[in-house]
Write a protein that holds these residues in place. Structure first.
Motif, short mmCIF file in Angstrom:
data_model
loop_
_atom_site.label_atom_id
_atom_site.label_comp_id
_atom_site.label_asym_id
_atom_site.label_seq_id
_atom_site.Cartn_x
_atom_site.Cartn_y
_atom_site.Cartn_z
N ARG A 15 -50.08 30.77 55.03
CA ARG A 15 -51.52 30.32 54.62
C ARG A 15 -51.74 31.23 53.12
NH1 ARG A 15 -54.96 29.42 59.63
NH2 ARG A 15 -53.85 27.44 60.29
N HIS A 16 -51.08 32.30 52.92
CA HIS A 16 -51.23 33.34 51.97
C HIS A 16 -50.10 33.05 50.77
CE1 HIS A 16 -54.22 35.15 54.43
NE2 HIS A 16 -53.25 35.29 55.41
N LYS A 17 -50.72 33.41 49.70
CA LYS A 17 -49.73 33.41 48.44
C LYS A 17 -49.47 31.77 48.14
CE LYS A 17 -48.10 37.95 48.52
NZ LYS A 17 -47.00 38.96 48.50
N ARG A 18 -50.40 31.08 48.22
CA ARG A 18 -49.85 29.68 48.01
C ARG A 18 -50.10 29.42 46.31
NH1 ARG A 18 -47.92 27.14 51.94
NH2 ARG A 18 -48.56 25.26 51.05
N ILE A 19 -49.04 29.01 45.82
CA ILE A 19 -49.16 28.35 44.61
C ILE A 19 -48.50 27.08 44.56
CG2 ILE A 19 -47.79 28.85 42.15
CD1 ILE A 19 -47.64 31.75 42.90
N ALA A 26 -47.33 25.18 34.65
CA ALA A 26 -48.32 25.41 33.63
C ALA A 26 -48.42 26.82 33.41
CB ALA A 26 -49.79 25.01 33.97
N LEU A 27 -48.44 27.72 34.16
CA LEU A 27 -48.55 29.26 33.97
C LEU A 27 -47.30 29.78 33.02
CD1 LEU A 27 -49.62 32.03 36.09
CD2 LEU A 27 -47.37 32.05 35.51
N LEU A 28 -46.19 29.14 33.26
CA LEU A 28 -44.83 29.66 32.61
C LEU A 28 -44.81 29.05 31.31
CD1 LEU A 28 -42.34 29.35 35.48
CD2 LEU A 28 -43.34 31.53 34.51
N THR A 29 -45.25 27.80 31.23
CA THR A 29 -45.43 27.30 29.75
C THR A 29 -46.32 28.02 29.06
OG1 THR A 29 -44.72 25.02 30.79
CG2 THR A 29 -45.87 24.99 28.64
N GLY A 30 -47.57 28.37 29.62
CA GLY A 30 -48.64 29.23 28.81
C GLY A 30 -48.04 30.36 28.23
N LEU A 31 -47.07 30.96 29.11
CA LEU A 31 -46.57 32.37 28.54
C LEU A 31 -45.53 31.99 27.55
CD1 LEU A 31 -45.86 34.10 32.04
CD2 LEU A 31 -47.62 34.48 30.35
N GLN A 60 -43.46 40.23 33.16
CA GLN A 60 -44.53 39.23 32.44
C GLN A 60 -45.06 38.05 33.27
OE1 GLN A 60 -42.78 37.20 29.10
NE2 GLN A 60 -44.76 36.52 28.32
N ILE A 61 -44.14 37.64 34.30
CA ILE A 61 -44.40 36.43 35.23
C ILE A 61 -45.34 37.28 36.17
CG2 ILE A 61 -43.58 35.06 36.97
CD1 ILE A 61 -41.11 34.62 34.88
N GLU A 62 -45.12 38.33 36.82
CA GLU A 62 -45.61 38.94 37.74
C GLU A 62 -47.18 39.21 37.29
OE1 GLU A 62 -43.73 42.46 38.81
OE2 GLU A 62 -42.08 41.34 39.99
N ASP A 68 -53.93 35.35 36.42
CA ASP A 68 -54.47 33.86 36.38
C ASP A 68 -54.67 33.43 37.80
OD1 ASP A 68 -53.80 34.36 33.57
OD2 ASP A 68 -52.33 32.87 33.56
N LEU A 69 -54.00 33.90 38.88
CA LEU A 69 -53.77 33.36 39.98
C LEU A 69 -54.42 34.26 40.99
CD1 LEU A 69 -50.69 31.19 40.03
CD2 LEU A 69 -52.82 30.49 39.43
#
Length: 177
Positions: A15-19, A26-31, A60-62, A68-69
């Motif tokens: 239930r935790h760390k849901r993405i 979208a996050l990766l594209t935004g980067l 960078q991703i972390e 953001d999340l």
């Protein structure tokens, strides 16, 4: 611009760390990454990015996922060539007949040779584990849960982050490159 594969560790398992994968894309594209594709719901992304090192991409991703999340998620990144070399280096092709039981424990960085000499993770499962470049291969004939925990051992004793994927996922990611 080179292709990379990002492996997010421990997401969408409970239930935790849901993405949602749409949110990850979208996050990766935004980067600034392009040609972003995800595979399954377990945090596997193939993307095109600049010439930064895998460790720089992972950081960078972390950082973006945390900002953001609001999630603390470890990320391991391989270059396309590193992923292909791992798949091409499969040490058990004649016996590992079930891709869901063949594991690749991907190391965030190459282990320190002195630590590796002192704490060889292959010793936990010498018949079914082999060390490669930034990977520990493990054939789990009786299932993953019954296999010795070479990934956890490596993370603890070699002091590197480790995330595991089964062989079906690894070969699919090569196809997506």
């Amino acid at each position: 611009m080179p292709r990379h594969v990002a492996f997010l560790r421990g997401i969408n398992v409970g239930r935790h760390k849901r993405i949602a994968m749409a949110d990850l894309r979208a996050l990766l594209t935004g980067l600034g990454y392009t040609d972003v594709r995800t595979h399954l719901n377990s945090g596997n992304a193939v993307l095109t990015g600049d010439d930064a090192t895998p460790a720089e991409h992972a950081e960078q991703i972390e950082t973006a996922i945390a900002a953001d999340l609001g999630l603390d998620v470890r990320c391991v990144v391989l270059t396309a060539d590193e992923l292909r070399a791992i798949v091409d280096g499969h040490p058990f092709p004649d016996v590992a007949t079930n891709g869901s039981r063949m594991m690749a424990h991907i190391l965030a960085t190459a282990p320190d040779p002195a630590l590796l000499a002192e704490h060889d993770p292959v010793g936990l499962d010498p018949d079914n584990a082999r060390l490669g470049d930034r990977v520990i291969y493990q054939w789990c004939p009786d299932g993953v849960l019954a296999a010795p925990p070479v990934g956890g051992f490596a993370e603890k004793h070699l002091r590197v982050a480790v995330t595991a994927r089964n062989w079906n996922t690894m070969t699919k990611l090569v196809e997506l490159l």
